[in-house]
Design an enzyme around this catalytic site. Structure first.
Site, PDB file in Angstrom:
ATOM      1  N   CYS A 125      37.625  54.058  38.919  1.00  0.00           N
ATOM      2  CA  CYS A 125      37.298  54.945  37.811  1.00  0.00           C
ATOM      3  C   CYS A 125      37.304  54.183  36.496  1.00  0.00           C
ATOM      4  CB  CYS A 125      38.274  56.107  37.788  1.00  0.00           C
ATOM      5  SG  CYS A 125      38.228  57.000  39.348  1.00  0.00           S
ATOM      6  N   GLU A 126      36.376  53.259  36.362  1.00  0.00           N
ATOM      7  CA  GLU A 126      36.186  52.458  35.155  1.00  0.00           C
ATOM      8  C   GLU A 126      34.705  52.102  35.112  1.00  0.00           C
ATOM      9  OE1 GLU A 126      38.467  51.259  32.937  1.00  0.00           O
ATOM     10  OE2 GLU A 126      40.332  51.689  34.000  1.00  0.00           O
TER      11      GLU A 126
ATOM     12  N   TYR B 247      34.712  39.065  33.059  1.00  0.00           N
ATOM     13  CA  TYR B 247      33.924  38.039  32.351  1.00  0.00           C
ATOM     14  C   TYR B 247      32.428  38.334  32.375  1.00  0.00           C
ATOM     15  CZ  TYR B 247      38.012  35.200  33.841  1.00  0.00           C
ATOM     16  OH  TYR B 247      39.248  34.701  34.115  1.00  0.00           O
TER      17      TYR B 247
END
Ligand SMILES: *Cc1c(COP(=O)(O)O)cnc(C)c1O
Length: 419
Positions: A345-346, A319
């Protein structure tokens, strides 16, 4: 210490949880972990109970945080429960909650979930479609019983919150349009397998104004008066939850404002009110502890890479939620702009950008106000065991969920043994 200061800085400037040193908790239980204050949990529930008085009851929304220890405390403090799955029903019962004080919400109740809830003797199904009503009726008929029901009305009100947590607009998947509800009530009232108990609504979450809540109550109130005139008996109105909290500097209404805004338009209907707060009960009563693993610089920016990730606490990634992040032990100098990021890993795995912090590797940080939709949304993404949960009660510390192990990560799986 006042109860409202479940978390506060002591005379040495160190962050405490009630009477316990958070630095000690980090040493003893390691990081990342969630810490909850029993006193704040109780205080938040009592604020609602006192505001509501004899006008109704509180059904805590389990999805905000379903830890058994917290549920058992809330049951002890006098809460009922709002559930959205069979799993949540199992948790409530395991925690010692009473089925007769459970309401069951959600758009996708399976036949098995309905059967179990009916058998357990829950207070009410908040029904979200005619198809669901027919399924409940069929199951109740097969079990030779009557299912207690309310229809969840979609009052078509903009709650003025994040679109992912808006649920009461006409285009949302939740609830039944007001225009269709009367006919469905008339049919339900004729059914020998259904017992009409109430009307329900829930327009969204993290609401910072009571105006949409009041407008929804007005709309639903008119509808209930109309139902009563047509001879349909409505014993309760379930007004949902949704009260916002102060994550950083938001001006959030308090439970008294919420109760007043919603109960005033419904005062003359002679019905019991059910409130379903989730976030407002547990958010501030919890924090997430995380350790700085590395500092690194990329171009202009400096990053503190911490040992908690979006798998442990999803709200910032999901959000863009903002939180106060502060060191447990304050450093005198070195304050600068830092992005606090997790190891996942993002690129969305960011807790805060441009945080004014003085930190070194090894320092422990608290992500404040993380008790709601925190552990409840945690996953094992990137094969990371989920964190421990700790409840502080005065000078006592209780491990209420142990840290997951590598075996927990792979439980139920097997290597392929075929050819
Ligand atoms: C999520 C939910 C709640 C609780 O919402 P909060 O914003 O946490 O208070 C209450 N009722 C229903 C039906 C819900 O889906």
């Amino acid at each position: 210490m006042t109860v409202a200061d479940g978390f506060y800085r002591n005379e040495n400037g160190e962050l405490q949880a009630e009477s316990v040193s958070i630095q000690d908790i980090a040493k003893r239980f390691d990081t990342p972990c969630y810490i909850y204050s029993r006193a704040m949990l109780q205080e938040n529930l009592m604020a609602y109970k006192e505001a509501l008085g004899k006008r109704g009851s509180i059904c805590y929304a389990v999805k905000a945080n379903g830890n058994l220890a917290l549920l058992s405390l809330l049951a002890r403090f006098g809460a009922g429960f709002d559930i959205v799955s069979g799993g949540e029903l199992a948790r409530v019962l395991r925690a010692g909650g009473e089925a007769s004080r459970v309401v069951f919400s959600g758009v996708g109740k399976s036949a098995q979930e309905i059967r179990r809830a009916l058998l357990a003797g829950i207070r009410c199904f908040n029904v979200e479609s005619t198809a669901e009503l027919e399924r409940i009726e069929k199951i109740a008929s097969e079990s030779r019983t009557r299912a207690p029901i309310a229809l969840r009305i979609n009052p078509d009100i903009d709650p003025e919150t994040h679109p992912y947590i808006s649920t009461g607009l006409a285009q949302s998947k939740f609830g039944i349009p007001l225009a269709e509800a009367e006919d469905i009530y008339k049919r339900a009232a004729q059914s020998p397998s259904l017992a009409v108990k109430g009307v329900a609504f829930h327009i969204g979450s993290q609401l910072l104004s009571t105006r949409p809540l009041r407008e929804a109550a007005e709309r639903v109130g008119e509808f209930v008066a109309h139902l009563q005139d047509s001879g349909i008996n409505i014993a309760h109105i379930d007004v949902g939850g949704g009260l916002g909290v102060r994550y950083v500097d938001e001006e959030a209404p308090d439970p008294r404002n919420h109760v007043a805004a919603v109960s005033t338009p419904l005062a003359n209907l002679g019905v019991e009110l059910i409130f379903e707060p989730g976030r407002a009960i547990v958010a501030e009563a919890g924090l997430l502890l995380t350790r700085v693993e590395y500092l690194k610089e990329n171009g202009e920016r400096e990053f503190a890479v911490v040992d908690a990730g979006m798998n442990d606490y999803l709200r910032p990634a999901l959000y863009n939620a903002e939180h106060i992040i502060e060191p447990i032990i304050l450093r005198q100098d070195g304050q600068r702009s830092i992005d606090v990021v997790g190891p996942i890993c993002e690129s969305a795995d960011v807790f805060a950008t441009d945080c004014q912090l003085a930190v070194q590797p090894g320092d422990i940080l608290a992500v404040r106000c993380a008790g709601a939709y925190g552990f409840a949304m945690a996953s094992q993404y990137n094969s990371r065991p989920r964190p421990a949960e700790i409840l502080v009660d005065g000078s006592h510390t209780h491990l209420i969920r142990r840290r997951e192990t590598l075996d927990d990560l792979m439980r139920g799986e097997s290597v392929f043994v075929g050819d």
